[in-house]
Design a protein around this motif. Structure first.
Motif, PDB file in Angstrom:
ATOM      1  N   ALA A  38      -2.459   2.077  -9.888  1.00 49.42           N
ATOM      2  CA  ALA A  38      -3.712   1.871  -9.172  1.00 49.42           C
ATOM      3  C   ALA A  38      -4.645   1.027 -10.038  1.00 49.42           C
ATOM      4  N   LEU A  39      -5.259   0.046  -9.423  1.00 52.27           N
ATOM      5  CA  LEU A  39      -6.102  -0.898 -10.141  1.00 52.27           C
ATOM      6  C   LEU A  39      -7.325  -1.209  -9.304  1.00 52.27           C
ATOM      7  N   ILE A  40      -8.460  -1.317  -9.973  1.00 49.18           N
ATOM      8  CA  ILE A  40      -9.689  -1.725  -9.297  1.00 49.18           C
ATOM      9  C   ILE A  40     -10.254  -2.924 -10.057  1.00 49.18           C
ATOM     10  N   LEU A  41     -10.546  -3.993  -9.333  1.00 50.09           N
ATOM     11  CA  LEU A  41     -11.179  -5.175  -9.901  1.00 50.09           C
ATOM     12  C   LEU A  41     -12.654  -5.128  -9.555  1.00 50.09           C
ATOM     13  N   VAL A  42     -13.517  -5.414 -10.529  1.00 48.20           N
ATOM     14  CA  VAL A  42     -14.950  -5.326 -10.301  1.00 48.20           C
ATOM     15  C   VAL A  42     -15.617  -6.644 -10.699  1.00 48.20           C
ATOM     16  N   PRO A  43     -15.776  -7.560  -9.724  1.00 41.47           N
ATOM     17  CA  PRO A  43     -16.538  -8.784  -9.988  1.00 41.47           C
ATOM     18  C   PRO A  43     -18.015  -8.549  -9.667  1.00 41.47           C
ATOM     19  N   HIS A  49     -18.772 -14.935  -1.788  1.00 41.48           N
ATOM     20  CA  HIS A  49     -17.407 -14.940  -2.313  1.00 41.48           C
ATOM     21  C   HIS A  49     -16.478 -14.020  -1.525  1.00 41.48           C
ATOM     22  N   ARG A  50     -16.966 -13.410  -0.482  1.00 39.14           N
ATOM     23  CA  ARG A  50     -16.221 -12.379   0.241  1.00 39.14           C
ATOM     24  C   ARG A  50     -14.846 -12.848   0.724  1.00 39.14           C
ATOM     25  N   GLN A  51     -14.755 -14.010   1.330  1.00 38.75           N
ATOM     26  CA  GLN A  51     -13.501 -14.431   1.960  1.00 38.75           C
ATOM     27  C   GLN A  51     -12.369 -14.643   0.953  1.00 38.75           C
ATOM     28  N   TRP A  52     -12.619 -15.351  -0.131  1.00 33.71           N
ATOM     29  CA  TRP A  52     -11.527 -15.571  -1.073  1.00 33.71           C
ATOM     30  C   TRP A  52     -11.158 -14.283  -1.798  1.00 33.71           C
ATOM     31  N   ARG A  53     -12.136 -13.440  -2.053  1.00 38.05           N
ATOM     32  CA  ARG A  53     -11.836 -12.175  -2.725  1.00 38.05           C
ATOM     33  C   ARG A  53     -11.000 -11.267  -1.827  1.00 38.05           C
ATOM     34  N   LEU A  54     -11.343 -11.194  -0.561  1.00 34.72           N
ATOM     35  CA  LEU A  54     -10.581 -10.378   0.379  1.00 34.72           C
ATOM     36  C   LEU A  54      -9.146 -10.884   0.484  1.00 34.72           C
ATOM     37  N   ALA A  55      -8.965 -12.191   0.587  1.00 36.46           N
ATOM     38  CA  ALA A  55      -7.620 -12.761   0.659  1.00 36.46           C
ATOM     39  C   ALA A  55      -6.833 -12.465  -0.612  1.00 36.46           C
ATOM     40  N   MET A  56      -7.484 -12.554  -1.760  1.00 38.35           N
ATOM     41  CA  MET A  56      -6.820 -12.309  -3.042  1.00 38.35           C
ATOM     42  C   MET A  56      -6.340 -10.862  -3.152  1.00 38.35           C
ATOM     43  N   VAL A  57      -7.215  -9.926  -2.882  1.00 41.58           N
ATOM     44  CA  VAL A  57      -6.849  -8.517  -3.060  1.00 41.58           C
ATOM     45  C   VAL A  57      -5.827  -8.071  -2.010  1.00 41.58           C
ATOM     46  N   ALA A  58      -5.928  -8.592  -0.793  1.00 42.27           N
ATOM     47  CA  ALA A  58      -4.944  -8.250   0.242  1.00 42.27           C
ATOM     48  C   ALA A  58      -3.572  -8.800  -0.123  1.00 42.27           C
ATOM     49  N   GLY A  59      -3.531 -10.027  -0.627  1.00 39.39           N
ATOM     50  CA  GLY A  59      -2.267 -10.624  -1.036  1.00 39.39           C
ATOM     51  C   GLY A  59      -1.627  -9.878  -2.200  1.00 39.39           C
ATOM     52  N   LEU A  60      -2.426  -9.491  -3.177  1.00 39.74           N
ATOM     53  CA  LEU A  60      -1.906  -8.726  -4.312  1.00 39.74           C
ATOM     54  C   LEU A  60      -1.391  -7.360  -3.865  1.00 39.74           C
ATOM     55  N   ALA A  61      -2.098  -6.724  -2.937  1.00 35.33           N
ATOM     56  CA  ALA A  61      -1.668  -5.414  -2.440  1.00 35.33           C
ATOM     57  C   ALA A  61      -0.322  -5.517  -1.735  1.00 35.33           C
ATOM     58  N   ARG A  62      -0.134  -6.560  -0.953  1.00 35.53           N
ATOM     59  CA  ARG A  62       1.158  -6.750  -0.276  1.00 35.53           C
ATOM     60  C   ARG A  62       2.268  -7.027  -1.283  1.00 35.53           C
ATOM     61  N   LYS A  63       1.994  -7.893  -2.240  1.00 36.20           N
ATOM     62  CA  LYS A  63       3.006  -8.294  -3.212  1.00 36.20           C
ATOM     63  C   LYS A  63       3.443  -7.137  -4.106  1.00 36.20           C
ATOM     64  N   TYR A  64       2.501  -6.267  -4.487  1.00 29.35           N
ATOM     65  CA  TYR A  64       2.810  -5.220  -5.458  1.00 29.35           C
ATOM     66  C   TYR A  64       2.883  -3.816  -4.868  1.00 29.35           C
ATOM     67  N   ALA A  65       3.002  -3.715  -3.561  1.00 28.15           N
ATOM     68  CA  ALA A  65       3.161  -2.385  -2.947  1.00 28.15           C
ATOM     69  C   ALA A  65       4.397  -1.721  -3.548  1.00 28.15           C
ATOM     70  N   PRO A  66       4.357  -0.459  -3.827  1.00 34.47           N
ATOM     71  CA  PRO A  66       3.377   0.545  -3.434  1.00 34.47           C
ATOM     72  C   PRO A  66       2.217   0.730  -4.410  1.00 34.47           C
ATOM     73  N   CYS A  67       2.104  -0.139  -5.443  1.00 34.84           N
ATOM     74  CA  CYS A  67       0.925  -0.059  -6.301  1.00 34.84           C
ATOM     75  C   CYS A  67      -0.315  -0.310  -5.452  1.00 34.84           C
ATOM     76  N   ARG A  68      -1.397   0.296  -5.850  1.00 42.36           N
ATOM     77  CA  ARG A  68      -2.643   0.115  -5.104  1.00 42.36           C
ATOM     78  C   ARG A  68      -3.584  -0.767  -5.899  1.00 42.36           C
ATOM     79  N   ILE A  69      -4.196  -1.720  -5.225  1.00 44.31           N
ATOM     80  CA  ILE A  69      -5.208  -2.566  -5.842  1.00 44.31           C
ATOM     81  C   ILE A  69      -6.336  -2.770  -4.849  1.00 44.31           C
ATOM     82  N   ASN A  70      -7.554  -2.583  -5.330  1.00 42.05           N
ATOM     83  CA  ASN A  70      -8.748  -2.786  -4.521  1.00 42.05           C
ATOM     84  C   ASN A  70      -9.761  -3.545  -5.359  1.00 42.05           C
ATOM     85  N   MET A  71     -10.706  -4.188  -4.691  1.00 39.33           N
ATOM     86  CA  MET A  71     -11.756  -4.914  -5.379  1.00 39.33           C
ATOM     87  C   MET A  71     -13.094  -4.354  -4.911  1.00 39.33           C
ATOM     88  N   VAL A  72     -13.955  -4.039  -5.875  1.00 38.28           N
ATOM     89  CA  VAL A  72     -15.278  -3.497  -5.576  1.00 38.28           C
ATOM     90  C   VAL A  72     -16.313  -4.412  -6.206  1.00 38.28           C
TER      91      VAL A  72
END
Length: 100
Positions: A38-43, A49-72
């Motif tokens: 589980a990982l949380i990124l905090v920019p 910056h919402r759109q690129w950040r959302l795309a980044m974290v969603a892509g990472l979550a798909r690529k590294y499932a079942p690991c969890r990654i969120n951005m706050v």
């Protein structure tokens, strides 16, 4: 849950996305490949910056499932801490971009 405070990004959203890819993406992927589940990124908070950040974290979550990654997005403090505590206890939440 590991927290990575993302800093040093330009104010311009397009430049910030490029800088994230250049300076932060490899570190984030190393953490996820290293067994962290589980990982949380905090920019810093910035709604432009919402759109690129959302795309980044969603892509990472798909690529590294079942690991969890969120951005706050936030400037640290109690709101980010409370969100991190919530996410640590919510194993079904991944790939989300949250603003505090």
């Amino acid at each position: 849950m590991k927290r990575i405070a993302v800093d040093g990004l330009p104010d311009d959203p397009l430049a910030a996305a490029g800088a994230f890819h250049q300076h932060w993406l490899e570190q984030v992927e190393q953490v996820l490949e290293g067994g962290e589940d589980a990982l949380i990124l905090v920019p810093p908070a910035d709604h432009t910056h919402r759109q690129w950040r959302l795309a980044m974290v969603a892509g990472l979550a798909r690529k590294y499932a079942p690991c969890r990654i969120n951005m706050v997005a936030g400037d640290g403090g109690e709101a980010v801490d409370a969100t991190e505590t919530y996410l640590a206890a919510a194993p079904g939440i991944t790939g989300q971009y949250l603003e505090t």
